[in-house]
Scaffold this motif. Structure first.
Motif, PDB file in Angstrom:
ATOM      1  N   MET A 183     -26.512   4.760   7.217  1.00  0.00           N
ATOM      2  CA  MET A 183     -25.118   5.130   7.071  1.00  0.00           C
ATOM      3  C   MET A 183     -24.369   3.958   6.438  1.00  0.00           C
ATOM      4  SD  MET A 183     -22.928   6.907  10.040  1.00  0.00           S
ATOM      5  CE  MET A 183     -22.087   8.320   9.501  1.00  0.00           C
ATOM      6  N   SER A 184     -23.503   4.243   5.472  1.00  0.00           N
ATOM      7  CA  SER A 184     -22.809   3.167   4.784  1.00  0.00           C
ATOM      8  C   SER A 184     -21.543   2.768   5.539  1.00  0.00           C
ATOM      9  CB  SER A 184     -22.463   3.594   3.363  1.00  0.00           C
ATOM     10  OG  SER A 184     -21.593   4.707   3.387  1.00  0.00           O
ATOM     11  N   ALA A 185     -21.104   1.567   5.255  1.00  0.00           N
ATOM     12  CA  ALA A 185     -19.902   1.039   5.895  1.00  0.00           C
ATOM     13  C   ALA A 185     -18.673   1.750   5.335  1.00  0.00           C
ATOM     14  CB  ALA A 185     -19.800  -0.466   5.639  1.00  0.00           C
ATOM     15  N   PRO A 186     -17.605   1.838   6.124  1.00  0.00           N
ATOM     16  CA  PRO A 186     -16.374   2.461   5.615  1.00  0.00           C
ATOM     17  C   PRO A 186     -15.792   1.622   4.483  1.00  0.00           C
ATOM     18  CG  PRO A 186     -16.005   1.493   7.775  1.00  0.00           C
ATOM     19  CD  PRO A 186     -17.467   1.374   7.486  1.00  0.00           C
ATOM     20  N   PRO A 187     -15.060   2.266   3.573  1.00  0.00           N
ATOM     21  CA  PRO A 187     -14.485   1.514   2.454  1.00  0.00           C
ATOM     22  C   PRO A 187     -13.546   0.414   2.948  1.00  0.00           C
ATOM     23  CG  PRO A 187     -14.063   3.880   2.219  1.00  0.00           C
ATOM     24  CD  PRO A 187     -14.695   3.666   3.548  1.00  0.00           C
ATOM     25  N   SER A 188     -13.606  -0.719   2.288  1.00  0.00           N
ATOM     26  CA  SER A 188     -12.711  -1.820   2.634  1.00  0.00           C
ATOM     27  C   SER A 188     -11.336  -1.551   2.028  1.00  0.00           C
ATOM     28  CB  SER A 188     -13.261  -3.137   2.100  1.00  0.00           C
ATOM     29  OG  SER A 188     -13.217  -3.140   0.686  1.00  0.00           O
ATOM     30  N   LEU A 189     -10.378  -2.396   2.386  1.00  0.00           N
ATOM     31  CA  LEU A 189      -9.025  -2.242   1.858  1.00  0.00           C
ATOM     32  C   LEU A 189      -9.024  -2.372   0.345  1.00  0.00           C
ATOM     33  CD1 LEU A 189      -6.083  -1.772   2.469  1.00  0.00           C
ATOM     34  CD2 LEU A 189      -5.794  -4.216   2.844  1.00  0.00           C
ATOM     35  N   SER A 190      -9.811  -3.302  -0.206  1.00  0.00           N
ATOM     36  CA  SER A 190      -9.851  -3.462  -1.663  1.00  0.00           C
ATOM     37  C   SER A 190     -10.486  -2.240  -2.318  1.00  0.00           C
ATOM     38  CB  SER A 190     -10.602  -4.736  -2.054  1.00  0.00           C
ATOM     39  OG  SER A 190     -11.945  -4.663  -1.643  1.00  0.00           O
ATOM     40  N   ASP A 191     -11.514  -1.644  -1.663  1.00  0.00           N
ATOM     41  CA  ASP A 191     -12.096  -0.403  -2.176  1.00  0.00           C
ATOM     42  C   ASP A 191     -11.054   0.706  -2.177  1.00  0.00           C
ATOM     43  OD1 ASP A 191     -14.641  -1.445  -2.631  1.00  0.00           O
ATOM     44  OD2 ASP A 191     -15.386  -0.822  -0.658  1.00  0.00           O
ATOM     45  N   ASN A 192     -10.299   0.798  -1.079  1.00  0.00           N
ATOM     46  CA  ASN A 192      -9.283   1.838  -0.978  1.00  0.00           C
ATOM     47  C   ASN A 192      -8.247   1.684  -2.087  1.00  0.00           C
ATOM     48  OD1 ASN A 192      -8.155   4.138   0.347  1.00  0.00           O
ATOM     49  ND2 ASN A 192      -6.545   2.795   1.137  1.00  0.00           N
ATOM     50  N   ASN A 193      -7.814   0.452  -2.352  1.00  0.00           N
ATOM     51  CA  ASN A 193      -6.851   0.222  -3.422  1.00  0.00           C
ATOM     52  C   ASN A 193      -7.431   0.632  -4.774  1.00  0.00           C
ATOM     53  OD1 ASN A 193      -4.933  -0.780  -1.666  1.00  0.00           O
ATOM     54  ND2 ASN A 193      -5.514  -2.921  -1.984  1.00  0.00           N
ATOM     55  N   ARG A 194      -8.707   0.332  -4.981  1.00  0.00           N
ATOM     56  CA  ARG A 194      -9.370   0.696  -6.230  1.00  0.00           C
ATOM     57  C   ARG A 194      -9.442   2.212  -6.369  1.00  0.00           C
ATOM     58  NH1 ARG A 194     -14.924   1.301  -7.425  1.00  0.00           N
ATOM     59  NH2 ARG A 194     -15.400   0.666  -5.303  1.00  0.00           N
ATOM     60  N   TYR A 195      -9.731   2.908  -5.259  1.00  0.00           N
ATOM     61  CA  TYR A 195      -9.792   4.371  -5.288  1.00  0.00           C
ATOM     62  C   TYR A 195      -8.410   4.965  -5.555  1.00  0.00           C
ATOM     63  CZ  TYR A 195     -14.420   3.783  -3.142  1.00  0.00           C
ATOM     64  OH  TYR A 195     -15.714   3.414  -2.873  1.00  0.00           O
ATOM     65  N   GLU A 196      -7.398   4.384  -4.942  1.00  0.00           N
ATOM     66  CA  GLU A 196      -6.031   4.861  -5.186  1.00  0.00           C
ATOM     67  C   GLU A 196      -5.651   4.711  -6.657  1.00  0.00           C
ATOM     68  OE1 GLU A 196      -3.813   6.438  -3.246  1.00  0.00           O
ATOM     69  OE2 GLU A 196      -5.225   6.473  -1.581  1.00  0.00           O
ATOM     70  N   GLN A 197      -5.993   3.557  -7.242  1.00  0.00           N
ATOM     71  CA  GLN A 197      -5.697   3.336  -8.657  1.00  0.00           C
ATOM     72  C   GLN A 197      -6.468   4.303  -9.536  1.00  0.00           C
ATOM     73  OE1 GLN A 197      -6.551  -0.820  -9.195  1.00  0.00           O
ATOM     74  NE2 GLN A 197      -4.534  -1.475  -8.518  1.00  0.00           N
ATOM     75  N   ALA A 198      -7.720   4.555  -9.186  1.00  0.00           N
ATOM     76  CA  ALA A 198      -8.534   5.493  -9.957  1.00  0.00           C
ATOM     77  C   ALA A 198      -7.946   6.902  -9.871  1.00  0.00           C
ATOM     78  CB  ALA A 198      -9.973   5.474  -9.460  1.00  0.00           C
ATOM     79  N   CYS A 199      -7.482   7.289  -8.696  1.00  0.00           N
ATOM     80  CA  CYS A 199      -6.850   8.606  -8.536  1.00  0.00           C
ATOM     81  C   CYS A 199      -5.590   8.697  -9.381  1.00  0.00           C
ATOM     82  CB  CYS A 199      -6.486   8.854  -7.066  1.00  0.00           C
ATOM     83  SG  CYS A 199      -7.899   9.223  -6.029  1.00  0.00           S
ATOM     84  N   ASP A 200      -4.758   7.676  -9.316  1.00  0.00           N
ATOM     85  CA  ASP A 200      -3.528   7.654 -10.114  1.00  0.00           C
ATOM     86  C   ASP A 200      -3.837   7.764 -11.603  1.00  0.00           C
ATOM     87  OD1 ASP A 200      -2.037   7.403  -7.790  1.00  0.00           O
ATOM     88  OD2 ASP A 200      -1.753   5.234  -8.004  1.00  0.00           O
ATOM     89  N   GLN A 201      -4.868   7.049 -12.039  1.00  0.00           N
ATOM     90  CA  GLN A 201      -5.246   7.070 -13.451  1.00  0.00           C
ATOM     91  C   GLN A 201      -5.753   8.457 -13.853  1.00  0.00           C
ATOM     92  OE1 GLN A 201      -8.402   4.371 -14.481  1.00  0.00           O
ATOM     93  NE2 GLN A 201      -8.046   4.586 -16.663  1.00  0.00           N
ATOM     94  N   ALA A 202      -6.592   9.064 -13.015  1.00  0.00           N
ATOM     95  CA  ALA A 202      -7.125  10.393 -13.331  1.00  0.00           C
ATOM     96  C   ALA A 202      -6.008  11.421 -13.406  1.00  0.00           C
ATOM     97  CB  ALA A 202      -8.160  10.807 -12.284  1.00  0.00           C
ATOM     98  N   ILE A 203      -5.075  11.360 -12.465  1.00  0.00           N
ATOM     99  CA  ILE A 203      -3.948  12.295 -12.463  1.00  0.00           C
ATOM    100  C   ILE A 203      -3.082  12.090 -13.696  1.00  0.00           C
ATOM    101  CG2 ILE A 203      -1.813  12.933 -11.251  1.00  0.00           C
ATOM    102  CD1 ILE A 203      -3.394  12.252  -8.608  1.00  0.00           C
ATOM    103  N   ALA A 204      -2.837  10.837 -14.049  1.00  0.00           N
ATOM    104  CA  ALA A 204      -2.029  10.541 -15.241  1.00  0.00           C
ATOM    105  C   ALA A 204      -2.703  11.056 -16.507  1.00  0.00           C
ATOM    106  CB  ALA A 204      -1.772   9.042 -15.343  1.00  0.00           C
ATOM    107  N   MET A 205      -4.032  10.941 -16.568  1.00  0.00           N
ATOM    108  CA  MET A 205      -4.769  11.418 -17.749  1.00  0.00           C
ATOM    109  C   MET A 205      -4.672  12.935 -17.894  1.00  0.00           C
ATOM    110  SD  MET A 205      -8.102   8.924 -17.519  1.00  0.00           S
ATOM    111  CE  MET A 205      -9.037   9.825 -18.727  1.00  0.00           C
ATOM    112  N   CYS A 206      -4.373  13.613 -16.798  1.00  0.00           N
ATOM    113  CA  CYS A 206      -4.223  15.075 -16.826  1.00  0.00           C
ATOM    114  C   CYS A 206      -2.750  15.465 -16.743  1.00  0.00           C
ATOM    115  CB  CYS A 206      -5.024  15.708 -15.688  1.00  0.00           C
ATOM    116  SG  CYS A 206      -6.807  15.544 -15.905  1.00  0.00           S
ATOM    117  N   ASP A 207      -1.878  14.577 -17.184  1.00  0.00           N
ATOM    118  CA  ASP A 207      -0.433  14.815 -17.225  1.00  0.00           C
ATOM    119  C   ASP A 207       0.154  15.261 -15.888  1.00  0.00           C
ATOM    120  OD1 ASP A 207      -0.266  14.136 -19.971  1.00  0.00           O
ATOM    121  OD2 ASP A 207      -0.864  16.173 -20.532  1.00  0.00           O
ATOM    122  N   GLY A 208      -0.414  14.733 -14.800  1.00  0.00           N
ATOM    123  CA  GLY A 208       0.117  15.032 -13.478  1.00  0.00           C
ATOM    124  C   GLY A 208      -0.339  16.359 -12.900  1.00  0.00           C
ATOM    125  N   ASN A 209      -1.152  17.100 -13.617  1.00  0.00           N
ATOM    126  CA  ASN A 209      -1.620  18.401 -13.147  1.00  0.00           C
ATOM    127  C   ASN A 209      -2.826  18.190 -12.231  1.00  0.00           C
ATOM    128  OD1 ASN A 209      -3.092  20.901 -12.977  1.00  0.00           O
ATOM    129  ND2 ASN A 209      -1.880  21.652 -14.716  1.00  0.00           N
TER     130      ASN A 209
END
Length: 70
Positions: free
Chosen positions: A1-27
């Motif tokens: 079983m893998s360790a839970p994401p660290s705070l830096s991982d979470n920030n990276r995931y949040e940024q990736a989500c924001d970027q993906a949403i922006a690439m789809c014009d917020g849709n």
């Protein structure tokens, strides 16, 4: 079983989500669809690589990876 994401991982995931949403014009529906399509493509690539390895094929050049992929 893998360790839970660290705070830096979470920030990276949040940024990736924001970027993906922006690439789809917020849709959000388009964003999810694009991520599903990308995942299916990667699954197909993985299956093809696993089949090649099983058949004894070895890439002649190292695979190129991108450190900027989200």
């Amino acid at each position: 079983m893998s360790a839970p994401p660290s705070l830096s991982d979470n920030n990276r995931y949040e940024q990736a989500c924001d970027q993906a949403i922006a690439m789809c014009d917020g849709n959000l529906r388009s964003t999810i669809k694009a991520l599903i399509m990308a995942n299916e493509y990667l699954e197909t690539e993985l299956e093809e690589l696993q089949a090649a390895i099983s058949a004894g094929c070895v890439p002649t050049q190292p695979l190129r990876t991108s450190s900027t992929a989200a």
